[in-house]
Design an enzyme around this catalytic site. Structure first.
Site, PDB file in Angstrom:
ATOM      1  N   ARG A   5      58.209  42.916  21.644  1.00 34.21           N
ATOM      2  CA  ARG A   5      58.023  41.359  21.403  1.00 34.21           C
ATOM      3  C   ARG A   5      57.665  41.059  20.517  1.00 34.21           C
ATOM      4  O   ARG A   5      56.360  40.935  20.190  1.00 34.21           O
ATOM      5  CB  ARG A   5      58.168  40.776  22.948  1.00 34.21           C
ATOM      6  CG  ARG A   5      59.669  41.206  23.615  1.00 34.21           C
ATOM      7  CD  ARG A   5      60.671  40.161  22.726  1.00 34.21           C
ATOM      8  NE  ARG A   5      61.778  39.702  23.825  1.00 34.21           N
ATOM      9  CZ  ARG A   5      62.569  40.942  23.692  1.00 34.21           C
ATOM     10  NH1 ARG A   5      62.186  42.053  22.482  1.00 34.21           N
ATOM     11  NH2 ARG A   5      64.281  41.263  24.785  1.00 34.21           N
TER      12      ARG A   5
ATOM     13  N   HIS B 199      65.399  42.346  14.852  1.00 29.04           N
ATOM     14  CA  HIS B 199      65.787  42.745  15.385  1.00 29.04           C
ATOM     15  C   HIS B 199      66.850  43.602  16.443  1.00 29.04           C
ATOM     16  O   HIS B 199      67.814  42.860  16.971  1.00 29.04           O
ATOM     17  CB  HIS B 199      65.971  41.458  16.587  1.00 29.04           C
ATOM     18  CG  HIS B 199      65.178  41.585  18.129  1.00 29.04           C
ATOM     19  ND1 HIS B 199      64.766  40.585  18.949  1.00 29.04           N
ATOM     20  CD2 HIS B 199      65.956  42.497  19.083  1.00 29.04           C
ATOM     21  CE1 HIS B 199      65.026  41.058  20.509  1.00 29.04           C
ATOM     22  NE2 HIS B 199      65.333  41.915  19.989  1.00 29.04           N
TER      23      HIS B 199
HETATM   24  P1  NDP Z   1      58.990  48.174  30.889  1.00 30.42           P
HETATM   25  O1  NDP Z   1      58.940  47.183  31.818  1.00 30.42           O
HETATM   26  O2  NDP Z   1      59.491  49.721  31.215  1.00 30.42           O
HETATM   27  O3  NDP Z   1      57.594  48.967  30.703  1.00 30.42           O
HETATM   28  C1  NDP Z   1      56.777  48.149  29.946  1.00 30.42           C
HETATM   29  C2  NDP Z   1      55.897  48.597  29.902  1.00 30.42           C
HETATM   30  O4  NDP Z   1      54.623  48.043  29.582  1.00 30.42           O
HETATM   31  C3  NDP Z   1      55.230  49.409  31.416  1.00 30.42           C
HETATM   32  O5  NDP Z   1      54.735  50.541  30.809  1.00 30.42           O
HETATM   33  C4  NDP Z   1      53.965  48.621  31.699  1.00 30.42           C
HETATM   34  O6  NDP Z   1      52.973  48.945  32.481  1.00 30.42           O
HETATM   35  C5  NDP Z   1      53.709  47.907  30.691  1.00 30.42           C
HETATM   36  N1  NDP Z   1      53.060  46.553  30.287  1.00 30.42           N
HETATM   37  C6  NDP Z   1      53.031  45.135  31.128  1.00 30.42           C
HETATM   38  N2  NDP Z   1      52.441  45.160  31.153  1.00 30.42           N
HETATM   39  C7  NDP Z   1      51.455  45.617  30.685  1.00 30.42           C
HETATM   40  C8  NDP Z   1      49.427  45.487  30.027  1.00 30.42           C
HETATM   41  N3  NDP Z   1      49.400  43.886  30.803  1.00 30.42           N
HETATM   42  N4  NDP Z   1      48.747  46.087  30.358  1.00 30.42           N
HETATM   43  C9  NDP Z   1      49.476  47.408  29.794  1.00 30.42           C
HETATM   44  N5  NDP Z   1      50.712  47.959  29.943  1.00 30.42           N
HETATM   45  C10 NDP Z   1      51.386  46.918  30.368  1.00 30.42           C
HETATM   46  O7  NDP Z   1      59.904  47.756  29.847  1.00 30.42           O
HETATM   47  P2  NDP Z   1      60.768  48.443  29.233  1.00 30.42           P
HETATM   48  O8  NDP Z   1      60.244  49.933  28.366  1.00 30.42           O
HETATM   49  O9  NDP Z   1      62.357  48.682  29.174  1.00 30.42           O
HETATM   50  O10 NDP Z   1      60.933  47.868  27.863  1.00 30.42           O
HETATM   51  C11 NDP Z   1      59.590  46.911  26.939  1.00 30.42           C
HETATM   52  C12 NDP Z   1      60.416  45.993  26.282  1.00 30.42           C
HETATM   53  O11 NDP Z   1      61.059  46.640  24.883  1.00 30.42           O
HETATM   54  C13 NDP Z   1      60.988  45.044  26.686  1.00 30.42           C
HETATM   55  O12 NDP Z   1      60.577  44.168  27.226  1.00 30.42           O
HETATM   56  C14 NDP Z   1      61.176  44.227  25.923  1.00 30.42           C
HETATM   57  O13 NDP Z   1      60.791  43.591  24.746  1.00 30.42           O
HETATM   58  C15 NDP Z   1      61.986  45.216  24.280  1.00 30.42           C
HETATM   59  N6  NDP Z   1      62.685  45.656  24.362  1.00 30.42           N
HETATM   60  C16 NDP Z   1      63.027  45.162  22.497  1.00 30.42           C
HETATM   61  C17 NDP Z   1      64.456  46.007  22.469  1.00 30.42           C
HETATM   62  C18 NDP Z   1      64.959  45.398  20.433  1.00 30.42           C
HETATM   63  O14 NDP Z   1      65.834  45.925  19.948  1.00 30.42           O
HETATM   64  N7  NDP Z   1      63.929  45.729  19.686  1.00 30.42           N
HETATM   65  C19 NDP Z   1      65.855  46.209  22.464  1.00 30.42           C
HETATM   66  C20 NDP Z   1      65.104  46.567  24.089  1.00 30.42           C
HETATM   67  C21 NDP Z   1      63.615  46.035  24.263  1.00 30.42           C
HETATM   68  P3  NDP Z   1      52.978  49.693  34.084  1.00 30.42           P
HETATM   69  O15 NDP Z   1      53.854  50.782  34.036  1.00 30.42           O
HETATM   70  O16 NDP Z   1      51.630  50.033  34.732  1.00 30.42           O
HETATM   71  O17 NDP Z   1      53.779  48.861  35.052  1.00 30.42           O
END
Ligand code: NDP
Length: 310
Positions: free
Chosen positions: A225, A273
């Protein structure tokens, strides 16, 4: 009484999803009606995208859950009118698309593909790229998408370091967490991929201080993002050579304004995007499974922790 399922997303998606949802709900023997036009107080489930027009959930008095078509839920996570469970999209097709996009862009940097595609200058410089096992790729975010990308890059023999909020154990991946983990992850990263969600805690994860930790000339790939990056700090780092190149798919303002410096920066690739998207055939199954669960009194899957914002 049948469950009423309101489809609230871009109108062009309704003819795509309507037959799929109808089929899968019938297959699961769920008694449900689908529409784009129920009265709010008649709705049991909202299949939701931010551009579907529902912003105030107050009149949805019998709502059981909101089922997002999007993986990123930052536009609804802090909606105070939403008091029922919110599920984000975890879709095999979306994950596969993101994995392919990330691997493609990592390989572009790793192999130095631009050198030969963009510059045909008559200069014969037979310098072969290194092997993947000599390249360190860092993935910030090891959730559904980050873990899948990490596994794919590991399968290609890249040295993969990942960083997440909580501790992880992924075969072949050096998993780090916490602020010291981030410093360690960035300090060796030749290519950084951002797959964090947009939350208050992840805003400006890449800023002047963290960009300075990278080896000089590191490359950034952001399909996560826009707010994950401090744009001014990245532009400074690109101009100084601290960051060698950035491929950016997501932005604070989308579409990226025509006069934004990213468009014309020689060391930035802008993509609109498109890193991945929800794939209706697989996503409709995920939505229907959660409706089935709701009607059977079973716990929903892929629930968002509203206090964490993802
Ligand atoms: P998930 O919720 O499965 O994973 C998020 C990851 O980020 C987890 O490993 C989490 O840690 C980590 N995380 C969250 N907060 C923190 C923090 N403060 N510090 C360190 N690590 C953190 O999300 P997805 O993998 O499904 O998706 C990720 C993002 O990809 C979405 O939120 C979206 O913004 C983006 N996206 C973009 C698309 C595009 O076309 N460009 C399409 C789809 C999604 P933990 O495992 O410990 O909880």
């Amino acid at each position: 009484m049948p469950a009423n399922v309101l489809f609230s997303a871009r109108s062009a998606l309704w003819p795509v999803y309507e037959p799929l949802l109808t089929q899968y709900l019938a297959d699961a023997k769920v008694d449900a009606r689908l529409s784009t036009e129920f009265e709010p107080d008649q709705v049991d489930y909202v299949v939701y995208a931010p551009n579907g027009g529902v912003h105030d959930f107050t009149p949805y008095t019998r709502l059981k859950a909101v089922l997002s078509l999007w993986a990123g839920i930052e536009k609804i996570a802090d909606n105070e009118t939403l008091t029922v469970p919110l599920a984000r999209m975890v879709d095999h097709g979306l994950t596969q698309g993101m994995t392919e996009w990330v691997v493609g862009h990592v390989l572009r940097y790793h192999l130095g593909i631009d050198r030969h595609i963009l510059v045909q200058d008559g200069v014969w410089e037979p310098e072969a790229p290194p092997l993947a096992k000599e390249r360190i790729v860092c993935i910030l975010g090891l959730g559904t998408l980050g873990e899948a990308a990490a596994r794919a890059l590991t399968a290609l023999n890249f040295q993969v370091t990942g960083w997440s909020r909580t501790a992880k154990d992924i075969p072949g991946v050096t998993c780090l967490h916490g602020s010291e983990g981030l410093r360690q992850a960035l300090s060796q990263a030749e290519i950084v991929v951002l797959l964090l969600p947009d939350t208050p805690a992840t805003e400006n994860a890449l800023n002047a201080e963290t960009l300075a930790l990278l080896p000089k000339g590191a490359r950034i790939i952001n399909p996560g993002r826009g707010p994950l990056i401090d744009d001014d700090a990245l532009l400074d780092a690109l101009n100084s050579g601290q960051v060698g190149h950035a491929t950016l798919d997501v932005f604070r303002v989308e579409p990226l304004p025509e006069d934004h410096p990213y468009w014309t920066h020689p060391n930035v690739t802008v993509t609109p995007h498109i890193a991945s998207e929800t794939r209706p055939v697989t996503a409709a199954q995920v939505i229907c499974e959660n409706i089935r669960r709701g009607e059977a009194g079973e716990p929903f899957v892929h629930l968002v922790d509203r206090t964490l914002g993802y």
